[in-house]
Design an enzyme around this catalytic site. Structure first.
Site, mmCIF file in Angstrom:
data_model
loop_
_atom_site.group_PDB
_atom_site.id
_atom_site.type_symbol
_atom_site.label_atom_id
_atom_site.label_comp_id
_atom_site.label_asym_id
_atom_site.label_seq_id
_atom_site.Cartn_x
_atom_site.Cartn_y
_atom_site.Cartn_z
ATOM 1 N N CYS A 1 0.969 -0.803 -0.152
ATOM 2 C CA CYS A 1 -0.059 0.225 0.334
ATOM 3 C C CYS A 1 0.371 1.244 -0.258
ATOM 4 C CB CYS A 1 -0.902 -0.041 1.224
ATOM 5 S SG CYS A 1 -2.137 1.498 1.301
ATOM 6 N N CYS B 1 0.619 0.915 10.410
ATOM 7 C CA CYS B 1 0.301 -0.228 9.128
ATOM 8 C C CYS B 1 1.271 -1.278 9.040
ATOM 9 C CB CYS B 1 -0.986 0.267 8.624
ATOM 10 S SG CYS B 1 -1.201 -0.680 7.520
ATOM 11 N N CYS C 1 -3.548 -6.463 9.980
ATOM 12 C CA CYS C 1 -3.490 -6.518 8.500
ATOM 13 C C CYS C 1 -2.261 -6.455 8.322
ATOM 14 C CB CYS C 1 -4.527 -5.526 7.639
ATOM 15 S SG CYS C 1 -6.022 -6.322 7.832
HETATM 16 N N1 SAH Z 1 -6.286 1.115 3.513
HETATM 17 C C1 SAH Z 1 -8.144 0.977 4.241
HETATM 18 C C2 SAH Z 1 -8.867 -0.393 4.210
HETATM 19 C C3 SAH Z 1 -7.750 -1.168 4.533
HETATM 20 S S1 SAH Z 1 -6.979 -0.858 6.327
HETATM 21 C C4 SAH Z 1 -7.657 2.108 4.910
HETATM 22 O O1 SAH Z 1 -6.780 2.628 5.649
HETATM 23 O O2 SAH Z 1 -8.766 2.412 5.698
HETATM 24 C C5 SAH Z 1 -8.653 -1.427 7.159
HETATM 25 C C6 SAH Z 1 -8.142 -1.000 8.384
HETATM 26 O O3 SAH Z 1 -7.348 -1.326 9.355
HETATM 27 C C7 SAH Z 1 -8.227 0.751 8.703
HETATM 28 O O4 SAH Z 1 -9.050 1.207 9.308
HETATM 29 C C8 SAH Z 1 -6.973 0.985 9.685
HETATM 30 O O5 SAH Z 1 -6.563 1.858 9.727
HETATM 31 C C9 SAH Z 1 -6.835 -0.482 10.195
HETATM 32 N N2 SAH Z 1 -5.637 -0.589 10.528
HETATM 33 C C10 SAH Z 1 -4.529 -0.969 10.397
HETATM 34 N N3 SAH Z 1 -3.164 -1.153 10.882
HETATM 35 C C11 SAH Z 1 -3.349 -1.508 12.029
HETATM 36 C C12 SAH Z 1 -3.101 -1.594 13.472
HETATM 37 N N4 SAH Z 1 -1.897 -1.998 13.529
HETATM 38 N N5 SAH Z 1 -3.757 -2.336 13.830
HETATM 39 C C13 SAH Z 1 -5.393 -1.645 14.173
HETATM 40 N N6 SAH Z 1 -5.809 -1.376 13.478
HETATM 41 C C14 SAH Z 1 -5.198 -1.247 12.193
HETATM 42 FE FE1 SF4 Z 2 -2.855 1.700 3.197
HETATM 43 FE FE2 SF4 Z 2 -2.441 0.154 6.043
HETATM 44 FE FE3 SF4 Z 2 -2.951 3.433 5.868
HETATM 45 FE FE4 SF4 Z 2 -5.157 1.084 5.215
HETATM 46 S S1 SF4 Z 2 -4.092 1.525 7.116
HETATM 47 S S2 SF4 Z 2 -4.401 3.540 3.928
HETATM 48 S S3 SF4 Z 2 -3.718 -0.320 3.903
HETATM 49 S S4 SF4 Z 2 -1.877 2.332 4.840
#
Ligand code: SAH
Ligand code: SF4
Length: 357
Positions: free
Chosen positions: A111, A118, A340
């Site tokens: 991404c 993330c 994720c």
């Molecule tokens: N890119 C999109 C969808 C994928 S991420 C977005 O950002 O919405 C899906 C969800 O997982 C998002 O709300 C993101 O903030 C959350 N997420 C990512 N990393 C995380 C983590 N380490 N702990 C909890 N939630 C997380």
């Molecule tokens: Fe990308 Fe992770 Fe941000 Fe969603 S939360 S936009 S998957 S970097």
């Protein structure tokens, strides 16, 4: 070159078949085999004539994902690591709820948004997934359920795996239409949620689609300074661009929107931020739901910690007292690589170590 048959919407397949000298009604038969009987080869589609089977065989793949790893959690969550035909790895998660089975799908390899908390954004985007590669994640998980012989069915989908779905917009929309279509898996649009980090322009487009699919917005902070610090996408789409897009979506669809808010200890979890969030959402609270998400620790992002239980409760209380509907997300698969992108990034690290050795 062959492409995946799962990338085609029903209408696209009808047109394709007619263009290739076949009858339009074959599309319904093919989809029945693909999504209802869930066969693995064109040969098994015995009610198609030989000519139709051959032309499909020559032009399409039936399955391009290879299952690499499957981790099962005590709570019934299953995490799949799939290898794509070009060797890239993606993750798909199956979760069990009291209302059914929900699958979390990946839309991109890596991404580019690069949010600071993330695991998916640790590796830059390698490529977008084709619609068929997203559809196949659902089909493969459904086939796994089929092997258990209990007539279990994927009833819900969350587009919340690796990647930013609105950065792969057209393929994501095709995916939604394919899984929603009644000739196929027929997964109700109201049972599907797409999550975006806030690509404002695409929120307008999404509002204009003839789809009843739910939208979730990864908000994570109630002011620009904090949001930019946590998610650099906020520089391109700050709140003054994002909130009008949300207002447009609400006005156009009249559907409830979910705001996702990861609680990061001492960063965005004070009562002050809860109050700011109330102000930000107060004029749309009748159509808002705030999902408070406990942070899932990621090794590479050790600047963050999970909020204390009391801080989470206090935050929740402020929202509730001010009429903002909210909940704290129940975690799934905490005994496996749950966050994720974690399973994938760990596997890539392992593969690199193997190459070095
Ligand atoms: N890119 C999109 C969808 C994928 S991420 C977005 O950002 O919405 C899906 C969800 O997982 C998002 O709300 C993101 O903030 C959350 N997420 C990512 N990393 C995380 C983590 N380490 N702990 C909890 N939630 C997380
Ligand atoms: Fe990308 Fe992770 Fe941000 Fe969603 S939360 S936009 S998957 S970097």
């Amino acid at each position: 070159m062959k492409s995946s048959i799962y990338s085609m919407t029903f209408e696209q397949l009808q047109t394709w078949l007619v263009e290739h000298g076949q009858k339009k009604f074959r599309a319904k038969q093919v989809w029945d085999w693909l999504y209802k009987k869930r066969v693995d080869t064109f040969e098994e589609m015995y009610n198609l004539n030989k000519d139709c089977q051959l032309v499909l065989e020559e032009n399409f793949h039936l399955g391009t994902l290879e299952q690499e790893i499957k981790q099962e959690s005590k709570d019934g969550t299953i995490k799949f690591l799939f290898k794509l035909s070009d060797g890239n790895l993606i993750e798909t998660v199956l979760m069990k709820f009291n209302y059914g089975y929900s699958v979390c799908v990946t839309t991109q390899v890596g991404c580019n948004i690069g949010c600071s908390f993330c695991a998916s954004g640790l590796l830059r985007k390698n490529r977008d997934l084709a619609a068929g590669e997203i559809v196949e994640q659902i089909v493969n998980v459904q086939k796994h359920l089929d092997t258990r012989g209990k007539e279990e069915r994927v009833s819900h989908i969350v587009v919340m795996g690796i990647g930013e779905p609105f950065d792969n917009y057209d393929n994501t929309m095709d995916f939604l239409r394919i899984v929603n279509n009644q000739q196929g898996l027929s997964i109700g649009a109201r049972h599907i949620t797409v999550s975006t980090s806030g690509l404002a322009k695409r929120i307008y487009d999404f509002a204009d689609e003839d789809l009843q699919v739910n939208l979730a917005l990864s908000l994570h902070a109630p002011n620009n300074e904090l949001r930019t610090q946590i998610m650099k996408i906020n520089k391109a789409f700050p709140l003054e661009k994002l909130m009008p897009a949300i207002d447009y979506y609400l006005e156009k669809t009249n559907r409830r929107i979910t705001f996702e808010y990861i609680l990061l200890k001492g960063v965005n979890d004070h009562k002050e931020e809860a109050k700011q969030l109330v102000s930000l959402l107060k004029d749309k609270r009748h159509l808002s739901y705030v999902n408070l998400i406990p942070y899932n620790p990621v090794d590479e992002h050790n600047q963050y910690d999970r909020s204390e239980k009391q801080a989470i409760l206090d935050f929740y209380q402020v929202l509730l007292e001010n009429g903002i509907k909210c909940g704290v997300r129940v975690e799934h698969g905490t005994d496996i690589d749950a966050a994720c992108g974690q399973l994938r990034s760990k596997q890539i690290k392992k593969d690199k170590e193997k190459q070095r050795a």
